[in-house]
Motif scaffolding. Structure first.
Motif: not given
Ligand code: PRP
Ligand code: URA
Length: 209
Positions: A126, A153-154
């Protein structure tokens, strides 16, 4: 559309007023930016998942909660983002830190990349991109693009002060990225500075001019 959250906690707003003040010198400015970053980290991590564990207290077994092993990456945009790293690490000490070096060309206001060093496993982390200022949004949008191109992606974005133009630019380029800010200011001036803003964040942090 991803979330836009203005963190209006009284402690954040009070410290932000001191940060804005032109009479605040570099030492106090640095301390305040670090403190506000720590307070903001508290909100930015609110959706982190928990798992239940059992802990033996001196009295009995307690069913209690701990973070569910989420891997976090902080990505300060150099230079000024560096001022927010230590405050965030105080709350998320296990986070890895990647660096993206960008400066704004003073004529074109376009971001120019000069450094990029990231944890090898960014796709599993994250990521929280941090920078005190979101002005045109060019630097933040470019940094987020670097991360996505390398598999991230995050991603969340955390800034102290934003201009409406910068928020719109990031939302347009990266509609999946949640944005957390302490204040939305009025507009950009002809030099791309946030009005009223706090001036040049890098110069005020590091005492350069
Ligand atoms: C500042 C700031 C952001 C950028 C914001 O950095 O820290 O990175 O400007 O402007 P933008 O939203 O219009 O891209 P600067 O380019 O002054 O570099 P520095 O941190 O090295 O001083
Ligand atoms: N960068 C800064 O440091 N301040 C601004 O107001 C805009 C960009």
């Amino acid at each position: 559309m991803a979330k836009l959250q203005v963190l209006d906690h009284p402690l954040i707003q009070h410290k932000l007023s001191l940060i804005r003040d032109e009479k605040t010198g570099s030492k106090e400015f640095r301390e305040l930016v670090e403190e506000v970053a720590m307070l903001m980290a508290y909100e930015v991590t609110r959706d982190f998942p928990l798992q239940e564990i059992e802990v033996k207290t001196p009295v009995a077994i307690a069913k209690s909660k701990v973070l569910a092993g989420r891997k976090v990456g902080l990505v300060p945009i150099l230079r000024a983002g560096l001022g927010m790293v230590d405050g965030m690490l105080r709350l998320i000490p296990a986070a890895k830190v990647g660096h993206v070096g960008l400066y704004r060309d003073p004529e074109t206001l376009m971001p120019v990349e000069y450094y990029c060093k990231l944890p090898s496993d960014i796709a599993e982390r994250d990521l929280i991109v941090i920078d005190p200022m979101l002005a045109t949004g060019g630097s933040a949008a470019a940094a987020i693009r670097f991360l996505k191109d390398r598999g991230a992606k995050n991603i969340k974005l955390m800034c102290l002060i934003a201009a409406p133009e910068g928020i719109q630019a990031v939302q347009k380029a990266h509609s999946d990225v949640d944005i957390f800010i302490a204040a939305v200011d009025e507009h950009l001036n002809e030099h791309g500075y946030i009005v009223p803003g706090l001036g040049d964040a890098g110069d005020r942090l590091f005492g350069t001019k």
